[in-house]
Motif scaffolding. Structure first.
Motif, mmCIF file in Angstrom:
data_model
loop_
_atom_site.group_PDB
_atom_site.id
_atom_site.type_symbol
_atom_site.label_atom_id
_atom_site.label_comp_id
_atom_site.label_asym_id
_atom_site.label_seq_id
_atom_site.Cartn_x
_atom_site.Cartn_y
_atom_site.Cartn_z
ATOM 1 N N ARG A 258 20.103 36.834 -10.760
ATOM 2 C CA ARG A 258 19.096 36.377 -11.767
ATOM 3 C C ARG A 258 18.719 36.554 -12.762
ATOM 4 O O ARG A 258 18.691 37.689 -13.571
ATOM 5 C CB ARG A 258 18.279 35.042 -10.987
ATOM 6 N N SER B 35 20.701 32.558 -17.593
ATOM 7 C CA SER B 35 21.039 32.798 -15.819
ATOM 8 C C SER B 35 19.946 31.755 -15.302
ATOM 9 O O SER B 35 19.349 32.305 -13.952
ATOM 10 C CB SER B 35 19.818 34.551 -15.871
ATOM 11 N N GLU B 36 20.310 31.173 -15.697
ATOM 12 C CA GLU B 36 19.039 29.806 -14.950
ATOM 13 C C GLU B 36 17.462 30.278 -15.124
ATOM 14 O O GLU B 36 17.124 29.722 -13.633
ATOM 15 C CB GLU B 36 19.899 29.257 -13.963
ATOM 16 N N TYR C 123 14.095 29.211 -17.023
ATOM 17 C CA TYR C 123 13.637 28.237 -18.035
ATOM 18 C C TYR C 123 12.147 28.061 -17.842
ATOM 19 O O TYR C 123 12.464 27.532 -19.186
ATOM 20 C CB TYR C 123 14.448 26.696 -17.844
#
Length: 180
Positions: free
Chosen positions: A85, A158-159, A161
């Motif tokens: 990520r 890329s998730e 948040y």
């Protein structure tokens, strides 16, 4: 009626007593506070004036800090998933100029689940290892304040948040203090 009159008289006289004590204390210390300005009187007949001020200065650079967490069954799996990520964000930022990228680790802890042992007359709960949780911070330094919107989009792909904060930096802060 007399009791009410006595209570009001005592109430208002107590406020005046505390106010007078504070005034005497300031006079003895040789200082006086007037609307955020601290005036001190020196025995040498000099007046020392100290003022707290605020200056609105345009920042030279910004650092956005994003928090990332990942849960998995093994330590290697957790690390690989989280690195994938963060690497995705880093490669998206490679072509940009004036961008610095840094990742630091916050925590790496095991996660436990409870297993119930049922016996004839009782129930007991035992902790059983379930996996691991890894948390890291991503620090991204940039110059253009409008870039933050694009940066949030890159991280969301890329998730990632959780925007923790944005720090503002001025290169020559001493020169700005002298201007103030």
């Amino acid at each position: 009626m007399k009791k009410i009159l006595v209570i009001f008289t005592l109430f208002f006289s107590i406020g005046n007593v505390f106010g007078q004590a504070n005034g005497n204390l300031n006079y003895q210390n040789g200082s006086q506070m007037i609307k955020g300005i601290n005036l001190r009187f020196n025995p040498n007949d000099k007046l020392i004036l100290s003022v707290k001020g605020l200056s609105n200065v345009k920042a030279d650079s910004y650092v956005a800090i994003f928090n990332v967490s990942q849960v998995g069954k093994t330590a290697i799996e957790v690390n690989d998933l989280l690195n994938a990520r963060t690497t995705k964000v880093e490669t998206a930022l490679k072509g940009k100029t004036d961008i610095n990228f840094y990742v630091d680790m916050l925590s790496f802890v095991p996660i436990y689940d409870f297993e119930v042992d049922k016996k004839i007359f009782s129930k007991t709960y035992n902790e059983v290892p379930k996996g691991f949780e890894l948390k890291k911070n991503i620090h991204i330094e940039y110059k253009n304040p409008a870039f933050l919107d694009e940066l949030i989009g890159i991280c969301a792909k890329s998730e990632i948040y959780n925007l923790v904060k944005v720090d503002y930096f001025v290169q020559d802060i001493e020169a700005e203090k002298k201007k103030l």
